[in-house]
Write a protein that holds these residues in place. Structure first.
Motif, mmCIF file in Angstrom:
data_model
loop_
_atom_site.group_PDB
_atom_site.id
_atom_site.type_symbol
_atom_site.label_atom_id
_atom_site.label_comp_id
_atom_site.label_asym_id
_atom_site.label_seq_id
_atom_site.Cartn_x
_atom_site.Cartn_y
_atom_site.Cartn_z
ATOM 1 N N GLY A 376 -11.958 2.297 1.832
ATOM 2 C CA GLY A 376 -11.255 2.881 3.072
ATOM 3 C C GLY A 376 -9.519 2.495 2.917
ATOM 4 N N GLY A 377 -9.170 1.648 2.488
ATOM 5 C CA GLY A 377 -7.748 1.087 2.279
ATOM 6 C C GLY A 377 -6.962 2.115 1.509
ATOM 7 N N GLU A 378 -7.742 2.445 0.181
ATOM 8 C CA GLU A 378 -7.189 3.497 -0.735
ATOM 9 C C GLU A 378 -7.017 4.748 0.000
ATOM 10 O OE1 GLU A 378 -8.843 0.945 -4.546
ATOM 11 O OE2 GLU A 378 -9.870 2.609 -3.626
ATOM 12 N N PHE A 379 -8.074 4.982 0.780
ATOM 13 C CA PHE A 379 -8.013 6.387 1.404
ATOM 14 C C PHE A 379 -6.688 6.346 2.341
ATOM 15 C CE2 PHE A 379 -9.134 9.514 4.688
ATOM 16 C CZ PHE A 379 -9.695 10.368 4.045
ATOM 17 N N ALA A 380 -6.753 5.428 3.206
ATOM 18 C CA ALA A 380 -5.592 5.368 3.846
ATOM 19 C C ALA A 380 -4.376 5.679 3.395
ATOM 20 C CB ALA A 380 -5.618 4.264 4.906
ATOM 21 N N ARG A 381 -3.982 5.150 2.108
ATOM 22 C CA ARG A 381 -2.724 5.091 1.395
ATOM 23 C C ARG A 381 -2.492 6.618 0.966
ATOM 24 N NH1 ARG A 381 -4.225 -0.209 -0.032
ATOM 25 N NH2 ARG A 381 -5.105 0.192 -2.165
ATOM 26 N N LEU A 382 -3.666 7.025 0.568
ATOM 27 C CA LEU A 382 -3.726 8.567 -0.215
ATOM 28 C C LEU A 382 -3.466 9.488 1.134
ATOM 29 C CD1 LEU A 382 -6.442 8.374 -2.815
ATOM 30 C CD2 LEU A 382 -4.083 8.893 -3.145
ATOM 31 N N PHE A 383 -4.341 9.352 2.204
ATOM 32 C CA PHE A 383 -4.386 10.346 3.266
ATOM 33 C C PHE A 383 -4.174 9.749 4.627
ATOM 34 C CE2 PHE A 383 -7.347 11.218 -0.062
ATOM 35 C CZ PHE A 383 -6.905 12.571 -0.553
ATOM 36 N N PRO A 384 -2.699 9.067 4.794
ATOM 37 C CA PRO A 384 -2.746 8.354 5.999
ATOM 38 C C PRO A 384 -3.029 9.286 7.485
ATOM 39 C CG PRO A 384 -0.407 9.014 4.855
ATOM 40 C CD PRO A 384 -1.769 9.358 3.940
ATOM 41 N N ASP A 385 -2.456 10.671 7.483
ATOM 42 C CA ASP A 385 -2.835 11.270 8.424
ATOM 43 C C ASP A 385 -4.487 11.206 9.002
ATOM 44 O OD1 ASP A 385 -3.179 12.632 6.289
ATOM 45 O OD2 ASP A 385 -2.949 14.554 7.274
ATOM 46 N N LEU A 386 -5.184 11.631 7.600
ATOM 47 C CA LEU A 386 -6.651 11.600 8.156
ATOM 48 C C LEU A 386 -7.229 10.285 8.527
ATOM 49 C CD1 LEU A 386 -7.744 13.791 4.854
ATOM 50 C CD2 LEU A 386 -7.212 14.526 7.447
ATOM 51 N N ALA A 387 -6.817 9.292 7.789
ATOM 52 C CA ALA A 387 -7.309 7.783 8.350
ATOM 53 C C ALA A 387 -6.748 7.502 9.670
ATOM 54 C CB ALA A 387 -6.624 6.915 7.220
ATOM 55 N N ALA A 388 -5.402 8.059 10.308
ATOM 56 C CA ALA A 388 -5.227 7.811 11.590
ATOM 57 C C ALA A 388 -6.055 8.249 12.447
ATOM 58 C CB ALA A 388 -3.722 8.168 11.581
ATOM 59 N N ARG A 389 -6.474 9.584 12.108
ATOM 60 C CA ARG A 389 -7.427 10.227 13.241
ATOM 61 C C ARG A 389 -8.685 9.695 13.004
ATOM 62 N NH1 ARG A 389 -8.283 16.750 12.269
ATOM 63 N NH2 ARG A 389 -9.459 16.168 14.266
ATOM 64 N N LEU A 390 -9.031 9.028 11.756
ATOM 65 C CA LEU A 390 -10.462 8.285 11.940
ATOM 66 C C LEU A 390 -10.316 6.825 12.852
ATOM 67 C CD1 LEU A 390 -11.830 8.405 8.265
ATOM 68 C CD2 LEU A 390 -12.816 9.516 10.264
ATOM 69 N N ALA A 391 -9.177 6.568 12.972
ATOM 70 C CA ALA A 391 -9.112 5.287 13.783
ATOM 71 C C ALA A 391 -8.698 5.458 15.189
ATOM 72 C CB ALA A 391 -7.925 4.371 12.993
ATOM 73 N N ALA A 392 -8.070 6.696 15.432
ATOM 74 C CA ALA A 392 -7.683 7.086 16.858
ATOM 75 C C ALA A 392 -8.882 7.120 17.664
ATOM 76 C CB ALA A 392 -6.983 8.340 16.701
#
Length: 510
Positions: A376-392
């Motif tokens: 999850g952490g590496e995904f957030a670094r690679l795709f911060p916009d997608l990770a933000a949508r998952l967390a929103a």
């Protein structure tokens, strides 16, 4: 693999069956209620036959009224509480059928004395139709049941969980304990295997309501748009030939004192069937590796030109880059050299993913025969916009899901992506997507140990070296990784995984 459905896909096959005249909505509702009652009888054959049924305004509530009627007809003492009047014609008709046997109370009339003798509580409030966060006044009824020690049966999915994403959709908290049994219809939904849902669903039971023809049609029509559940590899056997027939994997290591992760990956690649495995490392780390490895070969690879020279050998069929590599200049140079090479297949993990996230040019150079394996952490670094949508917060509609995020990431990267977790999602750039669920009866909590991800990277690399397509290699590796952990059991450390794999393979191939 087996198919998982979104709530929209489930509604589509129901509508198709009804529109064709093969069945009516009332018949489907009756079948659903009958299936839940059978599941209850199987799960609790000696239950004292007291039930509280919580009904919502939609068709899930209609299922609840059927269940209440069928249980009452079998001699159960049944009380029904509803959130309000039925909003669909079918649910309204089933409510009227129940009213011939007993009353419907409002939800605010549910009080602690009703639950004191621990009746079976059947949650038929929302099911797969949930599209918004529900208030404490709604999920609080389930919380009362939990606090009273009641068994809970969820009809389709526990109210408060999103059937597409598995995320909790409630205001002001949620349950400490969820359902004991979830009964869902025709096919499991994606959300049953994602996010918080597995921990709150109890035992998941999939029952038929006679929509096999419509489900088969959906599979033909939607194909790659569906999400599959990884349930085991189709073929991992090795055929005849010499060692090079089964591929040569190269795994790169970091500086001295940081080689354990690469050794784990290399040994995993060898155990899963690569014909040869070489570990490439700085010259200063060779003695360290030589003291720990025998069947894995060693080669000095200090910089980008060294790697370019090594990859000129066409017999090297897969490269693993990242475990213990380091994020300094050498690691970046090796990654750049790997991306411009003609290597047949590439696995990028750990430090390689962090380096990739720092350089848009490197990201743009990703080859199609590449597998990215972020947590999850590496995904957030690679795709911060997608990770933000998952967390929103989800808002109105189905919550954004890990399969949606993984599909978007794979399309952007142009290669296969493995988003790791208990609900690992594997996505390909062509839209194929699968979930491996290490939950329910495949739970593997002992995998939460240092180095387990390095072993998974090695498993993927070994299968790629053998010629598996990237998506198939990723799905197979993830399944074998969890199966090895389950086979070993408590006390597992990462070194045990490659050594346990032969037992798993023997069982598969016998």
């Amino acid at each position: 693999m087996t198919e998982l459905l979104t709530s929209a896909q489930m509604r589509a096959i129901e509508k198709s069956a009804i529109d064709s005249g093969a069945v009516t909505g009332l018949v489907l509702m009756e079948r659903a209620g009958q299936a839940v009652v059978r599941a209850i009888q199987q799960a609790w054959p000696d239950h004292p036959q007291r039930a509280v049924v919580l009904c919502g305004p939609g068709n899930n509530g209609g299922d609840g009224y059927v269940i209440a009627r069928l249980l009452a007809q079998q001699g159960w003492s049944v009380r029904v509480y509803a959130l309000g009047p039925s909003r669909t014609a079918d649910a309204g008709e089933m409510r009227q059928d129940w009213l011939a046997l007993g009353p419907v109370a409002t939800m605010d009339q549910l009080d602690w004395p009703v639950l004191a003798d621990r009746p079976l509580v059947i949650d038929a409030m929302f099911g797969t139709g949930l599209i918004r966060d529900i208030a404490p006044g709604v999920w609080g009824a389930l919380d009362m049941a939990v606090s009273s020690g009641c068994h809970i049966v969820a009809v389709d999915i526990l109210s408060g969980l999103c059937a597409d994403s598995g995320r909790v959709r409630t205001e002001a908290g949620y349950l400490d304990r969820g359902a004991d049994l979830t009964v869902t219809f025709q096919a499991a939904k994606c959300g049953h295997h994602l996010a918080e849902a597995p921990a709150l669903s109890g035992r998941l039971q999939v029952v038929s309501i006679g929509l096999e023809v419509e489900l088969a049609a959906l599979l033909r029509e939607e194909g790659a748009a569906l999400v599959d559940l990884v349930v085991g590899p189709s073929d991992v056997d090795k055929r005849g030939g010499h060692k090079f027939t089964h591929g040569h994997a190269l795994v790169l290591s970091g500086p001295p004192g940081q080689g354990g992760a690469a050794r784990l990956a290399a040994r995993a690649a060898l155990r899963i069937g690569a014909g040869l495995v070489t570990l490439g490392s700085p010259l200063a780390a060779m003695a360290e590796h030589a003291a720990r490895l025998d069947a894995v070969m060693l080669r000095p690879i200090s910089d980008g030109p060294d790697l370019t020279t090594a990859l000129a050998d066409p017999r090297i069929t897969a490269l693993c880059l990242g475990p213990g590599l380091g994020r300094e200049a050498r690691g970046a140079a090796l990654l750049a050299a790997a991306l411009v090479s003609q290597i047949g297949a590439l696995v990028l993990d750990a430090d390689a993913l962090s380096l990739l996230a720092q350089d848009a040019a490197l990201f743009a150079a990703l080859p199609r025969r590449c597998v990215l394996t972020p947590h999850g952490g590496e995904f957030a670094r690679l795709f911060p916009d997608l990770a933000a949508r998952l967390a929103a917060p989800a808002g109105i509609g189905a919550a954004y899901s890990r399969p949606e995020a993984a599909r978007a990431a794979a399309a952007r990267a142009g290669c296969v992506l493995v988003l790791k977790g208990p609900d690992t999602v594997i996505a390909a750039p062509d839209g194929r997507c699968a979930i491996h669920s290490a939950q329910y009866d495949r739970a593997a909590p002992w995998l939460a140990t240092a180095g387990a991800g390095d072993v998974l990277a090695g498993f993927v690399t070994g299968l790629l070296a053998r010629g598996f397509p990237p998506f198939d290699a990723a799905c197979t590796a993830v399944w074998l990784h969890v199966e090895s952990a389950r086979s070993f059991g408590p006390g597992l450390i990462a070194e045990d995984l490659p050594e346990e794999l032969p037992k798993v393979l023997r069982r598969l191939l016998t």
